[in-house]
Design a protein around this motif. Structure first.
Motif, PDB file in Angstrom:
ATOM      1  N   ILE A  19       1.007  -1.108   0.349  1.00  0.00           N
ATOM      2  CA  ILE A  19       0.054   0.023  -0.323  1.00  0.00           C
ATOM      3  C   ILE A  19       0.732   1.200   0.309  1.00  0.00           C
ATOM      4  O   ILE A  19       0.615   2.261  -0.757  1.00  0.00           O
ATOM      5  CB  ILE A  19      -0.828   0.056   1.415  1.00  0.00           C
ATOM      6  N   GLY A  20       2.173   1.440   0.522  1.00  0.00           N
ATOM      7  CA  GLY A  20       2.988   2.879   0.728  1.00  0.00           C
ATOM      8  C   GLY A  20       3.894   2.792  -0.223  1.00  0.00           C
ATOM      9  O   GLY A  20       3.854   3.865  -1.334  1.00  0.00           O
ATOM     10  N   THR A  21       3.983   1.517  -0.926  1.00  0.00           N
ATOM     11  CA  THR A  21       4.546   1.817  -2.351  1.00  0.00           C
ATOM     12  C   THR A  21       3.411   2.475  -3.449  1.00  0.00           C
ATOM     13  O   THR A  21       3.719   3.415  -4.525  1.00  0.00           O
ATOM     14  CB  THR A  21       5.374   0.181  -2.671  1.00  0.00           C
ATOM     15  N   LEU A  22       2.221   1.964  -3.648  1.00  0.00           N
ATOM     16  CA  LEU A  22       1.679   1.820  -4.392  1.00  0.00           C
ATOM     17  C   LEU A  22       1.218   3.726  -4.406  1.00  0.00           C
ATOM     18  O   LEU A  22       0.423   4.117  -5.185  1.00  0.00           O
ATOM     19  CB  LEU A  22      -0.382   1.214  -4.389  1.00  0.00           C
ATOM     20  N   LEU A  23       1.091   3.950  -3.246  1.00  0.00           N
ATOM     21  CA  LEU A  23       0.258   5.681  -2.437  1.00  0.00           C
ATOM     22  C   LEU A  23       2.003   6.524  -3.266  1.00  0.00           C
ATOM     23  O   LEU A  23       1.424   7.560  -4.508  1.00  0.00           O
ATOM     24  CB  LEU A  23       0.807   5.700  -0.868  1.00  0.00           C
ATOM     25  N   VAL A  24       2.614   5.868  -3.236  1.00  0.00           N
ATOM     26  CA  VAL A  24       4.372   6.633  -3.427  1.00  0.00           C
ATOM     27  C   VAL A  24       4.375   6.815  -4.712  1.00  0.00           C
ATOM     28  O   VAL A  24       4.391   8.262  -4.925  1.00  0.00           O
ATOM     29  CB  VAL A  24       5.039   6.908  -2.355  1.00  0.00           C
ATOM     30  N   VAL A  25       3.980   5.542  -5.744  1.00  0.00           N
ATOM     31  CA  VAL A  25       4.885   5.644  -6.858  1.00  0.00           C
ATOM     32  C   VAL A  25       3.252   6.195  -7.761  1.00  0.00           C
ATOM     33  O   VAL A  25       4.163   6.947  -8.482  1.00  0.00           O
ATOM     34  CB  VAL A  25       4.778   4.400  -7.368  1.00  0.00           C
ATOM     35  N   GLY A  26       1.991   6.186  -7.629  1.00  0.00           N
ATOM     36  CA  GLY A  26       0.794   6.254  -7.928  1.00  0.00           C
ATOM     37  C   GLY A  26       1.203   7.918  -7.449  1.00  0.00           C
ATOM     38  O   GLY A  26       0.363   8.786  -8.789  1.00  0.00           O
ATOM     39  N   PHE A  27       1.051   8.668  -6.305  1.00  0.00           N
ATOM     40  CA  PHE A  27       0.653   9.930  -6.411  1.00  0.00           C
ATOM     41  C   PHE A  27       2.055  10.274  -6.715  1.00  0.00           C
ATOM     42  O   PHE A  27       1.997  11.878  -7.507  1.00  0.00           O
ATOM     43  CB  PHE A  27       0.978  10.430  -5.063  1.00  0.00           C
ATOM     44  N   TYR A  28       2.778  10.491  -6.773  1.00  0.00           N
ATOM     45  CA  TYR A  28       4.089  10.762  -7.420  1.00  0.00           C
ATOM     46  C   TYR A  28       4.142  10.946  -8.972  1.00  0.00           C
ATOM     47  O   TYR A  28       4.017  12.128  -9.183  1.00  0.00           O
ATOM     48  CB  TYR A  28       5.527   9.944  -6.748  1.00  0.00           C
ATOM     49  N   ALA A  29       3.509  10.325  -9.598  1.00  0.00           N
ATOM     50  CA  ALA A  29       3.506  10.076 -10.993  1.00  0.00           C
ATOM     51  C   ALA A  29       2.185  10.702 -11.444  1.00  0.00           C
ATOM     52  O   ALA A  29       1.851  11.947 -12.810  1.00  0.00           O
ATOM     53  CB  ALA A  29       2.790   8.643 -11.423  1.00  0.00           C
ATOM     54  N   ILE A  30       0.798  10.614 -10.953  1.00  0.00           N
ATOM     55  CA  ILE A  30       0.302  11.482 -10.626  1.00  0.00           C
ATOM     56  C   ILE A  30       0.554  12.575 -10.876  1.00  0.00           C
ATOM     57  O   ILE A  30       0.227  14.460 -11.671  1.00  0.00           O
ATOM     58  CB  ILE A  30      -0.906  11.637  -9.747  1.00  0.00           C
ATOM     59  N   ALA A  31       1.527  13.364  -9.920  1.00  0.00           N
ATOM     60  CA  ALA A  31       2.106  14.707  -9.956  1.00  0.00           C
ATOM     61  C   ALA A  31       2.931  14.880 -10.470  1.00  0.00           C
ATOM     62  O   ALA A  31       2.193  16.730 -11.513  1.00  0.00           O
ATOM     63  CB  ALA A  31       2.963  14.633  -8.229  1.00  0.00           C
ATOM     64  N   MET A  32       3.748  13.912 -11.167  1.00  0.00           N
ATOM     65  CA  MET A  32       3.983  14.265 -12.353  1.00  0.00           C
ATOM     66  C   MET A  32       3.342  14.878 -13.708  1.00  0.00           C
ATOM     67  O   MET A  32       3.232  15.553 -14.556  1.00  0.00           O
ATOM     68  CB  MET A  32       5.402  13.606 -12.802  1.00  0.00           C
ATOM     69  N   ARG A  33       2.587  14.546 -13.882  1.00  0.00           N
ATOM     70  CA  ARG A  33       1.847  14.334 -15.000  1.00  0.00           C
ATOM     71  C   ARG A  33       1.074  16.101 -14.769  1.00  0.00           C
ATOM     72  O   ARG A  33       0.475  16.485 -15.884  1.00  0.00           O
ATOM     73  CB  ARG A  33       0.347  12.905 -14.798  1.00  0.00           C
ATOM     74  N   LEU A  34       0.532  15.694 -13.592  1.00  0.00           N
ATOM     75  CA  LEU A  34      -0.278  17.581 -13.960  1.00  0.00           C
ATOM     76  C   LEU A  34       0.736  18.277 -13.481  1.00  0.00           C
ATOM     77  O   LEU A  34       0.887  20.204 -14.807  1.00  0.00           O
ATOM     78  CB  LEU A  34      -0.985  17.713 -11.912  1.00  0.00           C
ATOM     79  N   MET A  35       2.599  18.595 -13.049  1.00  0.00           N
ATOM     80  CA  MET A  35       3.000  19.766 -13.374  1.00  0.00           C
ATOM     81  C   MET A  35       3.081  19.670 -14.861  1.00  0.00           C
ATOM     82  O   MET A  35       3.247  20.783 -15.338  1.00  0.00           O
ATOM     83  CB  MET A  35       4.238  19.148 -12.842  1.00  0.00           C
ATOM     84  N   GLY A  88      -2.847  20.843  -7.672  1.00  0.00           N
ATOM     85  CA  GLY A  88      -3.343  19.227  -7.894  1.00  0.00           C
ATOM     86  C   GLY A  88      -2.245  18.482  -7.381  1.00  0.00           C
ATOM     87  O   GLY A  88      -1.940  17.234  -6.801  1.00  0.00           O
ATOM     88  N   ALA A  89      -0.804  19.171  -8.811  1.00  0.00           N
ATOM     89  CA  ALA A  89       1.272  18.318  -7.828  1.00  0.00           C
ATOM     90  C   ALA A  89       0.844  19.071  -6.902  1.00  0.00           C
ATOM     91  O   ALA A  89       1.540  17.812  -6.430  1.00  0.00           O
ATOM     92  CB  ALA A  89       0.963  19.620  -9.579  1.00  0.00           C
ATOM     93  N   TYR A  90       0.935  20.017  -6.641  1.00  0.00           N
ATOM     94  CA  TYR A  90       1.744  19.819  -5.296  1.00  0.00           C
ATOM     95  C   TYR A  90       1.697  18.842  -3.993  1.00  0.00           C
ATOM     96  O   TYR A  90       1.565  18.575  -2.788  1.00  0.00           O
ATOM     97  CB  TYR A  90       1.044  21.726  -5.020  1.00  0.00           C
TER      98      TYR A  90
END
Length: 110
Positions: A19-35, A88-90
């Motif tokens: 769950i921790g891995t999915l949270l970190v990787v998933g939200f980082y990918a979303i943040a980069m996409r939004l950036m 949203g990225a932040y």
């Protein structure tokens, strides 16, 4: 000598790590996409190592920065949508940080 394994604890640790891995990787990918959607594509100059196979020249770095700037100008989003995407990225980066801090707290407290 009898060795027993606490399988419930094993499953709990496995689930927490997954769950921790999915949270970190998933939200980082979303943040980069939004950036990128906000027109703030991160351009990072590659590090030069003495034993590197390839070395990126300053001309290639300038070309990459120019391409990122050109892509930012082509964004079909309005200024308000870009600000919302940046917010949203932040927020997604903040969720990544909170997940990491939560993991550290779990390790230190227990």
């Amino acid at each position: 000598m009898n060795i027993t394994v606490n399988w419930l604890a094993f499953v709990q640790v496995f689930a927490a790590a997954l769950i921790g891995t999915l949270l970190v990787v998933g939200f980082y990918a979303i943040a980069m996409r939004l950036m990128v959607r906000a027109g703030r594509a991160p351009v990072v100059a590659p590090a030069e190592f003495t034993d590197a196979i390839t070395v990126v020249s300053e001309k290639d770095q300038a070309r990459a920065a120019k391409a990122a700037a050109k892509a930012a100008k082509k964004s079909p989003l309005t200024d308000g949508q870009k600000r919302l995407a940046l917010f949203g990225a932040y927020a997604s980066f903040a969720v990544c940080g909170l997940a990491v801090i939560g993991g550290i707290v779990l390790i230190v407290v227990k």
